[in-house]
Design an enzyme around this catalytic site. Sequence first.
Site: not given
Ligand code: NI
Length: 140
Positions: A17, A36, A44, A126, A82-83, A42
Site C-alpha cells: 500500500h 509511508c 505489510h 499492520e 493477498d499479494h 511498501h
Molecule cells: Ni504501511
Amino acid sequence: MPPVSSITRTYTFCAAHRLHTEQLPDDVNQKIFGKCNNLNGHGHNYTIQVTVQGELDTKTGLITDVIQLDQIVHETIITRFDHQHLNFDPAFKNLTTTGENLARVIWGILVDQIPSGQLEKIGVVETRDNFFEYVGDPKQ
Ligand code: NI
C-alpha cells in the site's frame, strides 16, 4: 439480557500500500504520512482478527460455524487482498489505505455474511507497533 460469548479467528495476508490521498496536495501528504507516502509503496504482513459474538448453540456449544466462517473470510478477504496493492482495490478508490480504513472495509464486507452470531469487531495488525480495531453498524 442473554449471556454473550465471543470467538476471534485470526487470518493473515500480505499486501502493498501507499498512504496518499488525492484530497490533499503532495507536500501535505508527505508531511502527514512521511515515508509511508513513498511513491512506490511498501508492504505489510497483515494479521486480521475477526470477532463474532453470540449465544452458544445448546447442542454444539458453538457461537458460529467456524469452518464456514473461514471459507467466507478466505473467499472475500484473503483471495481479494493477498499479494495485491491495496490502493488499486475498488474499496479504496476514495479511501486512504490506512489500517483504520482497512478494518472498516473488512467490517463492511463481512458484517452481513457471518453464519450465525454477529460480527463484534475487526482487528488489523499492520506492524509490531500498529494495531487497529473497528466496530461498525451491525446492519449495513
Ligand atoms: Ni504501511
